[in-house]
Design an enzyme around this catalytic site. Structure first.
Site, PDB file in Angstrom:
ATOM      1  N   PRO A 147      18.065-145.360 -31.063  1.00 15.24           N
ATOM      2  CA  PRO A 147      17.610-144.834 -32.390  1.00 15.24           C
ATOM      3  C   PRO A 147      16.244-144.194 -32.356  1.00 15.24           C
ATOM      4  O   PRO A 147      16.006-143.357 -33.112  1.00 15.24           O
ATOM      5  CB  PRO A 147      17.669-146.089 -33.339  1.00 15.24           C
ATOM      6  CG  PRO A 147      18.495-146.973 -32.495  1.00 15.24           C
ATOM      7  CD  PRO A 147      18.239-146.883 -30.800  1.00 15.24           C
ATOM      8  N   GLU A 150      18.906-155.509 -29.409  1.00 17.56           N
ATOM      9  CA  GLU A 150      17.697-154.750 -29.700  1.00 17.56           C
ATOM     10  C   GLU A 150      17.101-153.271 -29.050  1.00 17.56           C
ATOM     11  O   GLU A 150      16.097-153.196 -29.030  1.00 17.56           O
ATOM     12  CB  GLU A 150      16.558-155.770 -30.087  1.00 17.56           C
ATOM     13  CG  GLU A 150      17.212-156.962 -31.118  1.00 17.56           C
ATOM     14  CD  GLU A 150      17.540-156.218 -32.363  1.00 17.56           C
ATOM     15  OE1 GLU A 150      18.746-156.776 -32.506  1.00 17.56           O
ATOM     16  OE2 GLU A 150      16.889-155.330 -33.165  1.00 17.56           O
ATOM     17  N   ARG A 186      33.405-130.478 -24.164  1.00 16.83           N
ATOM     18  CA  ARG A 186      34.241-129.560 -24.704  1.00 16.83           C
ATOM     19  C   ARG A 186      33.840-127.987 -24.435  1.00 16.83           C
ATOM     20  O   ARG A 186      34.338-127.004 -24.467  1.00 16.83           O
ATOM     21  CB  ARG A 186      34.489-129.635 -26.292  1.00 16.83           C
ATOM     22  CG  ARG A 186      33.161-129.213 -27.115  1.00 16.83           C
ATOM     23  CD  ARG A 186      33.636-129.412 -28.614  1.00 16.83           C
ATOM     24  NE  ARG A 186      34.312-128.413 -29.015  1.00 16.83           N
ATOM     25  CZ  ARG A 186      33.684-127.304 -29.536  1.00 16.83           C
ATOM     26  NH1 ARG A 186      32.502-127.066 -29.353  1.00 16.83           N
ATOM     27  NH2 ARG A 186      34.368-126.446 -30.217  1.00 16.83           N
ATOM     28  N   ASP A 242      31.753-121.607 -33.209  1.00 18.25           N
ATOM     29  CA  ASP A 242      31.361-123.072 -33.525  1.00 18.25           C
ATOM     30  C   ASP A 242      30.370-123.279 -34.807  1.00 18.25           C
ATOM     31  O   ASP A 242      29.479-122.462 -34.640  1.00 18.25           O
ATOM     32  CB  ASP A 242      30.874-123.943 -32.538  1.00 18.25           C
ATOM     33  CG  ASP A 242      31.955-124.201 -31.621  1.00 18.25           C
ATOM     34  OD1 ASP A 242      33.181-123.972 -31.959  1.00 18.25           O
ATOM     35  OD2 ASP A 242      31.652-124.722 -30.354  1.00 18.25           O
TER      36      ASP A 242
HETATM   37  O1  LIG Z   1      22.192-142.949 -30.757  1.00 24.42           O
HETATM   38  C1  LIG Z   1      21.451-143.708 -31.499  1.00 24.42           C
HETATM   39  N1  LIG Z   1      21.686-143.506 -32.849  1.00 24.42           N
HETATM   40  C2  LIG Z   1      21.709-144.426 -33.826  1.00 24.42           C
HETATM   41  N2  LIG Z   1      21.908-145.816 -33.691  1.00 24.42           N
HETATM   42  C3  LIG Z   1      21.774-145.986 -32.332  1.00 24.42           C
HETATM   43  C4  LIG Z   1      21.990-147.358 -31.962  1.00 24.42           C
HETATM   44  C5  LIG Z   1      22.105-147.884 -30.676  1.00 24.42           C
HETATM   45  C6  LIG Z   1      21.803-147.002 -29.526  1.00 24.42           C
HETATM   46  C7  LIG Z   1      21.742-145.460 -29.932  1.00 24.42           C
HETATM   47  C8  LIG Z   1      21.844-145.094 -31.189  1.00 24.42           C
END
Ligand SMILES: O[C@H]1NC=Nc2ccccc21
Length: 235
Positions: free
Chosen positions: A85, A112, A150, A165
């Site tokens: 994230p 985590e 793709r 696209d």
């Molecule tokens: O790619 C991310 N986007 C949102 N949440 C995640 C949680 C764990 C790994 C990767 C992500």
């Protein structure tokens, strides 16, 4: 292209056995391999996570199983993508860049996340699929693999299917219609039945601009609009 995935849940990738990615794998256009890094844990209980130094909630994936699993992969100058994230936001431009790579390795996080030394020493790219948090990186990796595979030239075959696209023009794609010309009183726009390709192209450009203006005005700031585009948007 070879794609390696390091994950605790290889079985989560079953969706990539089907449809376009599945066919590309069957045809040898892309080769995929999955490594469960738990198999590389030297801990007698095959542990792969531990408590964070400095305290805090949750568990972190420890470096040893992942480093050893990574070392076991036969590498061909890979791009190593950690899904997290905290990464840069994945987009069509990344997919296009990755589609010409010889080797991609995806490291999927869980709990985590990873010990920082995994990010620092192994990752070439840290990538997120959006501003939300999931339970792990496997779904993110599948999304990125689908969007990338793709774009491998021989996979979809009909090159034109990329050119319109969404995002590849910088705009959202225009509305699409197919037979019948009228369904439950709902008609296909006359211009699409006119056979006038110049008018059809103009209509599609306007629809892309309109849709982008209404749903993703942020995208309009990133592209060069023609005078006709600006005139249409301001009308
Ligand atoms: O790619 C991310 N986007 C949102 N949440 C995640 C949680 C764990 C790994 C990767 C992500």
């Amino acid at each position: 292209m070879k794609i390696d995935v390091l994950t605790l849940f290889p079985e989560m990738f079953a969706p990539l056995d089907h449809s376009i990615v599945g066919r590309a794998r069957t045809l040898g256009q892309v080769e995929m391999a999955f490594t469960n890094f738990r198999d590389f844990s030297t801990n007698k209980h095959h542990k792969v996570d531990d408590y964070p130094y400095g305290g805090g909630a949750g568990m972190l994936l420890t470096p040893q199983p992942i480093f050893d699993a990574f070392d076991a992969i036969d590498k061909k100058r890979p791009r190593v993508i950690v899904t997290t994230p905290t990464g840069r936001r994945f987009d069509q431009q990344m997919a296009e860049a990755w589609a010409s790579e010889e080797h991609l390795i995806f490291l999927c996080g869980h709990y985590e996340g990873f010990d920082q030394r995994i990010h620092d020493e192994l990752a070439t790219d840290e990538v997120s699929i959006g501003d939300f948090v999931m339970t792990g990186g496997e779904l993110a990796a599948m999304v990125m693999i689908d969007a990338t595979v793709r774009l491998i030239p021989e996979v979809l075959g009909d090159q034109a299917s990329h050119e319109d696209d969404s995002f590849s023009t910088g705009l959202l794609e225009y509305p699409h219609y197919t037979r019948p010309a009228e369904f439950r009183g709902l008609k296909v726009p006359d211009v699409l039945l006119s056979g006038n390709h110049a008018k059809i192209e103009a209509w599609r450009r306007e629809q892309s601009l309109l849709r982008t203006y209404r749903r993703r005005p942020d995208l309009l700031e990133r592209i060069e609009l023609s005078k006709a585009d600006k005139k249409f948007i301001e009308s």
